[in-house]
Design an enzyme around this catalytic site. Structure first.
Site, PDB file in Angstrom:
ATOM      1  CG  HIS A  55      -1.713   1.287   1.330  1.00 24.04           C
ATOM      2  ND1 HIS A  55      -2.904   1.446   0.657  1.00 24.04           N
ATOM      3  CD2 HIS A  55      -1.481   2.460   1.969  1.00 24.04           C
ATOM      4  CE1 HIS A  55      -3.371   2.661   0.890  1.00 24.04           C
ATOM      5  NE2 HIS A  55      -2.532   3.296   1.680  1.00 24.04           N
TER       6      HIS A  55
ATOM      7  NE  ARG B 167      -9.946  10.830   8.816  1.00 18.24           N
ATOM      8  CZ  ARG B 167      -9.067   9.998   8.230  1.00 18.24           C
ATOM      9  NH1 ARG B 167      -9.464   8.825   7.772  1.00 18.24           N
ATOM     10  NH2 ARG B 167      -7.811  10.330   8.126  1.00 18.24           N
TER      11      ARG B 167
ATOM     12  CE  LYS C 148      -9.017   2.396   3.149  1.00 17.70           C
ATOM     13  NZ  LYS C 148      -9.081   3.760   2.713  1.00 17.70           N
TER      14      LYS C 148
HETATM   15  N1  URA Z   1      -5.629   7.058   2.736  1.00 12.22           N
HETATM   16  C1  URA Z   1      -6.633   6.374   3.318  1.00 12.22           C
HETATM   17  O1  URA Z   1      -7.075   5.353   2.826  1.00 12.22           O
HETATM   18  N2  URA Z   1      -7.137   6.866   4.483  1.00 12.22           N
HETATM   19  C2  URA Z   1      -6.671   7.978   5.068  1.00 12.22           C
HETATM   20  O2  URA Z   1      -7.158   8.350   6.114  1.00 12.22           O
HETATM   21  C3  URA Z   1      -5.634   8.676   4.442  1.00 12.22           C
HETATM   22  C4  URA Z   1      -5.123   8.191   3.269  1.00 12.22           C
END
Ligand code: URA
Length: 438
Positions: free
Chosen positions: A82, A168, A187
């Protein structure tokens, strides 16, 4: 406990219990918490922070707010990468087929670009026909056949994150390390992984621009991955300048195909090096290779033999894309775009090359999106021809802009010229991998 009691507890600086955090996430999913209550608690968390127990509890609650993939019937180690996102950051398109060619299974759930950073799904959609919308069953079937699949997050994966992230984004509460960790890891942990490598970017084009913040994020991500039983490492990599030669969706896929075909131009070297570094870490953590050195050699063999390219081709076919791009990556490029060379005003050494400025220009030309449901122009972008530390002559081409219309080219060109600063004296080249957290 009622929402307002939980909000008040955090507002006043107390630590929430796992049950209270679980109640909050349940309330997000069943809509018994109103958006204003969710954002009030998120703002209280942003200001007061979360301790490690709260961090683990919110990650767990968000992870189990949805489906967790069951990949137990796949007879290879399962691993993924990631990235926190950057400009020209295209390594996923190399890492997935390369790791698959070396014996890993890679369930790569990816995202779309937002703002100045690109997204893997948008890049993949520059391949004619490529389908990123797979059901869980289709996703698993593609992994079983070719070793990896790349698709978007389904509504079933971490639904609490989807809702909280949107709130957010709209309430200036994204840059909060515990919330970022919960969001990313809920995730990634849903992918049923044995190993995870995180590419945490640092520098002007990164989400975390200051090195100390990038390191704190990397440490928190690694700690959380390990506490869920996943072998996890983070590489903190440079994002002060764009990664590799191309910025822009189709241009970036083109660069990856050139690398997979062994046609690596000097400006593409950083993309290749970072891809191998990250893949080698996955191979080592998964036990396929003994150490980073032998893992890197394995990667080199998978690339030079063409096995990684064949994995890419197989995946494109399975996800309904046109595999002819593997034989002729130039097909991805749109020839009738206008091209504008950005040249050096004076001789010297490139001292800075602002990734954020390049990302913003490409986004404004249609290569990225400002709102989540904006469309994208896959063809536009910027080809980087000189990097920090390079010696340049007056009038030398530093990069070439590809855009649709003359009227926007001049102002985009002026902004790109300002993205470079040139000094008379030689400076340091950029270190691609700044630090590793394990
Ligand atoms: N990427 C994400 O998936 N979540 C975040 O809070 C910040 C970057």
């Amino acid at each position: 406990m009622r929402p307002q009691q939980i909000i008040a507890k955090k507002r006043d600086g107390s630590t929430l219990t796992a049950d209270e955090i679980g109640g909050f996430i349940d309330g997000v999913c069943d809509s018994s918490w109103a958006d204003y209550q969710i954002t009030a608690l998120i703002m209280a968390m942003f200001i007061r922070g979360l301790d490690s127990g709260e961090q683990e509890a919110i990650t767990k609650a968000m992870l189990y707010s949805g489906e967790v993939l069951d990949l137990s019937d796949i007879d290879r180690p399962v691993a993924d990468k990631h990235s926190t996102g950057g400009v020209g950051d295209k390594t996923s398109l190399i890492i997935a087929p390369l790791a698959a060619a070396c014996g890993l299974a890679v369930p790569m759930i990816s995202g779309r670009g937002l703002g100045h950073t690109g997204g893997t799904l948008d890049k993949l959609e520059s391949i004619p026909g490529f389908n990123v919308n797979l059901t869980t069953e289709e996703f698993k079937a593609v992994i079983k056949k070719c070793g990896y699949a790349m698709a978007g997050q389904t509504a079933e994966i971490a639904p609490a994150d989807k809702k909280i992230y949107a709130l957010r984004d709209a309430t200036a509460t994204v840059p909060c390390i515990p919330l970022i960790v919960a969001s990313i890891m809920s995730k990634k942990l849903a992918e049923d992984l044995d190993a995870l490598v995180l590419d945490v970017k640092t520098g002007a084009g990164a989400f975390m621009q200051k090195f100390e913040d990038s390191r704190a994020l990397a440490e928190a991500l690694v700690h959380t991955g390990k506490s869920f039983g996943v072998k996890t490492e983070a590489v903190i990599s440079d994002m002060s300048q764009p990664l590799g030669m191309n910025v822009g969706n189709a241009l970036e896929v083109y660069e990856c195909l050139k690398i997979l075909r062994g046609e690596v131009e000097p400006a593409m070297q950083a993309t290749l090096d970072l891809s191998v570094e990250l893949t080698a870490r996955l191979l080592t953590m998964s036990g396929i290779s003994e150490n980073i050195r032998s893992a890197s050699e394995k990667c080199a063999e998978a690339l030079s033999s063409g096995r990684a390219l064949e994995k890419f081709r197989q995946n494109v076919e399975l996800q309904n894309g046109d595999p002819r791009v593997c034989d002729d990556p130039g097909q991805l490029l749109t020839n009738d775009l206008m091209r504008l060379d950005i040249t050096a005003d004076g001789a010297g050494f490139i001292r800075s090359f602002d990734a954020l400025a390049v990302g913003r220009v490409v986004c404004d030309l249609g290569g990225g999106r400002v709102l989540a449901d904006d469309g994208i122009d896959h063809a536009v972008g910027f080809e980087c021809k000189a990097f920090i530390g390079d010696k340049v002559a007056k009038g030398q081409t530093l990069g070439t802009l590809r855009c649709r219309d003359n009227s926007r080219a001049a102002s985009a060109g002026a902004r790109l010229k300002q993205a470079y600063s040139i000094n008379e004296t030689a400076g340091e080249k950029v270190k691609l991998v700044v630090e590793v957290v394990s």
